[in-house]
Design a protein around this motif. Structure first.
Motif, PDB file in Angstrom:
ATOM      1  N   LYS A 170     -51.284   9.962  41.815  1.00 43.10           N
ATOM      2  CA  LYS A 170     -50.626   8.648  41.770  1.00 43.10           C
ATOM      3  C   LYS A 170     -50.877   7.857  40.487  1.00 43.10           C
ATOM      4  O   LYS A 170     -50.268   6.817  40.279  1.00 43.10           O
ATOM      5  N   ARG A 171     -51.770   8.334  39.620  1.00 47.07           N
ATOM      6  CA  ARG A 171     -52.008   7.597  38.377  1.00 47.07           C
ATOM      7  C   ARG A 171     -51.652   8.425  37.149  1.00 47.07           C
ATOM      8  O   ARG A 171     -51.805   7.962  36.023  1.00 47.07           O
ATOM      9  N   SER A 172     -51.206   9.662  37.365  1.00 45.56           N
ATOM     10  CA  SER A 172     -50.733  10.496  36.269  1.00 45.56           C
ATOM     11  C   SER A 172     -49.259  10.807  36.494  1.00 45.56           C
ATOM     12  O   SER A 172     -48.710  10.522  37.557  1.00 45.56           O
ATOM     13  N   VAL A 173     -48.622  11.415  35.497  1.00 42.80           N
ATOM     14  CA  VAL A 173     -47.192  11.716  35.610  1.00 42.80           C
ATOM     15  C   VAL A 173     -46.941  12.993  36.402  1.00 42.80           C
ATOM     16  O   VAL A 173     -45.790  13.331  36.685  1.00 42.80           O
ATOM     17  N   PHE A 174     -47.999  13.703  36.790  1.00 45.85           N
ATOM     18  CA  PHE A 174     -47.848  15.036  37.354  1.00 45.85           C
ATOM     19  C   PHE A 174     -47.864  15.055  38.875  1.00 45.85           C
ATOM     20  O   PHE A 174     -48.590  14.289  39.519  1.00 45.85           O
ATOM     21  N   SER A 175     -47.081  15.981  39.427  1.00 47.21           N
ATOM     22  CA  SER A 175     -47.130  16.251  40.860  1.00 47.21           C
ATOM     23  C   SER A 175     -48.409  17.028  41.170  1.00 47.21           C
ATOM     24  O   SER A 175     -49.082  17.534  40.263  1.00 47.21           O
ATOM     25  N   ASP A 176     -48.731  17.148  42.446  1.00 40.29           N
ATOM     26  CA  ASP A 176     -49.919  17.916  42.826  1.00 40.29           C
ATOM     27  C   ASP A 176     -49.817  19.353  42.328  1.00 40.29           C
ATOM     28  O   ASP A 176     -50.803  19.933  41.855  1.00 40.29           O
ATOM     29  N   GLY A 177     -48.615  19.928  42.425  1.00 41.73           N
ATOM     30  CA  GLY A 177     -48.429  21.303  41.970  1.00 41.73           C
ATOM     31  C   GLY A 177     -48.668  21.449  40.478  1.00 41.73           C
ATOM     32  O   GLY A 177     -49.318  22.404  40.031  1.00 41.73           O
ATOM     33  N   SER A 178     -48.157  20.490  39.696  1.00 43.03           N
ATOM     34  CA  SER A 178     -48.354  20.531  38.246  1.00 43.03           C
ATOM     35  C   SER A 178     -49.817  20.318  37.881  1.00 43.03           C
ATOM     36  O   SER A 178     -50.331  20.919  36.935  1.00 43.03           O
ATOM     37  N   LEU A 179     -50.498  19.458  38.635  1.00 49.30           N
ATOM     38  CA  LEU A 179     -51.923  19.239  38.386  1.00 49.30           C
ATOM     39  C   LEU A 179     -52.718  20.525  38.615  1.00 49.30           C
ATOM     40  O   LEU A 179     -53.633  20.853  37.844  1.00 49.30           O
TER      41      LEU A 179
END
Length: 224
Positions: free
Chosen positions: A149-158
């Motif tokens: 929620k504080r980065s531009v990435f989805s959980d999958g991308s993270l």
């Protein structure tokens, strides 16, 4: 929540619909800046802080900093209320060899060029201030939880970022968005003024710059 940002309880306000707690805070640019807890004196910056410039790719830049949108981009693409867009507290994920940032340090974000010649399309756009860094990340699940929620990435991308180079795991910089420059110094200007002396030696992660460099950037950005 309000206390985190330096507000203090002032009293009770009586209203027809009930009592309301009132919190106040002084905004004094001459007050002592809190380096350990930047929220308390936000949005002011300390003259004692170290300053770093760091690149951010165009595909992530305006998603994280909608107020720093370029004239060549469409505001219609950034109208949805995504948490990472609206939050002042944001996350930057990095594999930089420079990991000595500390709370209160200033970050200057450089949006890398996306059209040729890149000496004109690459621009400095945004100022942030470090809240904390996290290098002690235990595993993938911990990493995702810290960034969500504080980065531009989805959980999958993270998860992809975490597993991309197992021998060089990313670390997290928690920072506060401070301001978007009204006028953006481009790479040509950064070269000519010695902030990034050579296009053959571009920062790949966090790179410390001098206070004079920072002063010159802000002087240009605000037309002083």
């Amino acid at each position: 929540m309000l206390e985190e940002w330096g507000f203090q309880y002032h009293g009770i306000k009586k209203t027809p619909t009930g009592d309301e707690k009132v919190f106040t805070r002084e905004f004094d640019r001459n007050a002592t800046i809190s380096l350990d807890h930047p929220k308390i004196t936000y949005p002011y910056l300390s003259k004692e802080s170290d300053i770093y410039i760091v690149p951010i790719y165009p595909s992530y830049h305006t998603e994280l900093f909608p107020d720093s949108i370029l004239n060549t981009e469409s505001p219609k693409e950034y109208i949805e209320n995504e948490p990472h867009r609206n939050a002042l507290s944001k996350v930057y994920i990095s594999r930089s060899s420079e990991r000595n940032l500390k709370s209160g340090d200033i970050i200057v974000f450089y949006r890398t060029g996306d059209t040729y010649p890149k000496i004109y399309s690459g621009v400095v756009t945004t100022i942030g201030v470090v809240e904390s860094i996290n290098t002690d990340i235990t595993d993938e699940e911990h990493f995702v939880a810290l960034c969500r929620k504080r980065s531009v990435f989805s959980d999958g991308s993270l998860k992809e970022h975490w597993n991309y180079k197992p021998k060089s795991r990313p670390f997290i910089v928690n920072f506060l968005y401070v301001a978007s420059f009204p006028r953006r110094p481009n790479l040509k200007w950064l070269n000519e003024n010695g902030v990034i002396p050579s296009i053959l030696d571009m920062p790949r992660g966090f790179r410390k710059i001098s206070r004079e460099d920072f002063y010159n950037i802000t002087k240009y950005a605000y037309g002083k």
